[in-house]
Design an enzyme around this catalytic site. Structure first.
Site, PDB file in Angstrom:
ATOM      1  N   ASP A  48      -2.554  -0.254   6.787  1.00 44.13           N
ATOM      2  CA  ASP A  48      -3.511  -0.708   5.774  1.00 44.13           C
ATOM      3  C   ASP A  48      -3.051  -2.011   5.128  1.00 44.13           C
ATOM      4  OD1 ASP A  48      -4.991   1.479   6.358  1.00 44.13           O
ATOM      5  OD2 ASP A  48      -4.773   2.480   4.424  1.00 44.13           O
ATOM      6  N   HIS A  93      -5.518   6.794   7.623  1.00 35.59           N
ATOM      7  CA  HIS A  93      -4.911   5.827   6.708  1.00 35.59           C
ATOM      8  C   HIS A  93      -3.399   5.837   6.902  1.00 35.59           C
ATOM      9  CE1 HIS A  93      -8.271   4.832   3.860  1.00 35.59           C
ATOM     10  NE2 HIS A  93      -8.812   5.831   4.555  1.00 35.59           N
ATOM     11  N   ASP A  99       0.848  -1.193   0.000  1.00 35.75           N
ATOM     12  CA  ASP A  99       0.000   0.000   0.000  1.00 35.75           C
ATOM     13  C   ASP A  99       0.881   1.240   0.000  1.00 35.75           C
ATOM     14  OD1 ASP A  99      -2.605   1.289   0.129  1.00 35.75           O
ATOM     15  OD2 ASP A  99      -2.054   1.894   2.158  1.00 35.75           O
ATOM     16  N   HIS A 136      -4.491  11.013   5.465  1.00 36.37           N
ATOM     17  CA  HIS A 136      -3.309  10.352   6.049  1.00 36.37           C
ATOM     18  C   HIS A 136      -2.657  11.112   7.198  1.00 36.37           C
ATOM     19  CE1 HIS A 136      -0.907  13.187   3.708  1.00 36.37           C
ATOM     20  NE2 HIS A 136      -1.410  12.716   2.566  1.00 36.37           N
ATOM     21  N   GLU A 174       0.666   5.777   0.479  1.00 36.59           N
ATOM     22  CA  GLU A 174      -0.068   7.022   0.711  1.00 36.59           C
ATOM     23  C   GLU A 174       0.587   8.090  -0.156  1.00 36.59           C
ATOM     24  OE1 GLU A 174      -2.808   7.246   2.386  1.00 36.59           O
ATOM     25  OE2 GLU A 174      -2.712   5.215   3.219  1.00 36.59           O
TER      26      GLU A 174
END
Length: 247
Positions: free
Chosen positions: A157, A152, A7, A57, A9
């Site tokens: 995640d 997040h 994942d 985030h 961001e």
């Protein structure tokens, strides 16, 4: 089988307009089990995050200012993903940003250097059409606790997605894998496996009553009528002629 749940961001939603990766996280699965081996970076994007992305985030420009730039950690990412398949939720988004970052470095795209990619969003949509299939929605649906998640984060995640992926794909195949593991352990330790224990049981056979058989036949009659023929439960199994072998 080695898999990585990955994942990122980002500063915004569009890598083509100059948005950058600010966090990368990946956790390792080997034979469907978490190994505890992870890779995680906060990254200085050399620009501010869009207000909408920052609200998601919470990684401020000030916090990221002393973190490594993507060029400094690119090779570590490639080394970690080498030989592994990737599991990503909404894969085109993350892959698009990773491809853009490697292109800025004059290197081949990330997509061309990684293995097979499994998109859990595509998988979830096929299993739950018409329903919300965000990571949070899947956690709720599959009983994966995300109570500790307020913002997040790429690593958090990834860890949640690992549990979601295992729940989405847990079925007869994983049960067989687990039983094979039990058998191997039993052979190594000299103990009886669960499968062998069941095989040794003298289990009773309970036949249907006349009323139950009549209800079953009535249901099959209805299915026959619906398909205008014999339903699959009434199809006779094919038998081989004596002395013949299957091709």
């Amino acid at each position: 089988m080695r898999q990585l749940i990955l994942d990122t961001e980002t500063t915004g939603l569009n890598a083509r307009s100059g948005d950058r990766i600010i966090e990368f996280g990946a956790v390792e699965l080997v034979n469907r089990r978490l190994t505890g081996r992870n890779l995680h970076f906060y990254i200085n994007p050399e620009r501010d995050s869009d207000p909408g992305a920052l609200a998601v985030h919470g990684l401020t420009t000030e916090f990221l200012s002393d973190k490594p730039k993507f060029a400094e950690i690119a090779n570590q990412i490639l080394d970690f993903v080498a030989g592994a398949d990737l599991i990503i939720h909404n894969a085109p988004f993350d892959l698009g940003f990773l491809d853009a970052e490697f292109s800025l470095l004059g290197q081949p795209t990330f997509s061309s250097q990684c293995g097979e990619v499994i998109d859990t969003l595509v998988l979830a949509k096929s299993m739950y059409p018409g329903k919300r299939n965000s990571l949070d929605a899947l956690c709720d649906r599959l009983g994966v606790s995300n109570a500790h998640r307020t913002l997040h984060g790429a690593l958090l995640d990834s860890e949640l997605l690992a549990e979601v992926y295992l729940a989405l794909t847990r079925g007869q195949e994983s049960l067989v894998i687990d039983m094979l593991g039990e058998t191997a352990e039993a052979e190594a330790t000299g103990t009886q496996s669960v499968a062998a224990g069941f095989a040794a049981l003298d289990l009773p056979v309970v036949l249907a009553s006349e009323d139950e058989q009549a209800a079953h036949d009535a249901l099959l009659d209805g299915l026959d009528k619906a398909v205008k023929g014999a339903c699959v439960w009434r199809a006779e199994p094919k038998t081989e002629e004596p002395g013949t072998q299957a091709a």
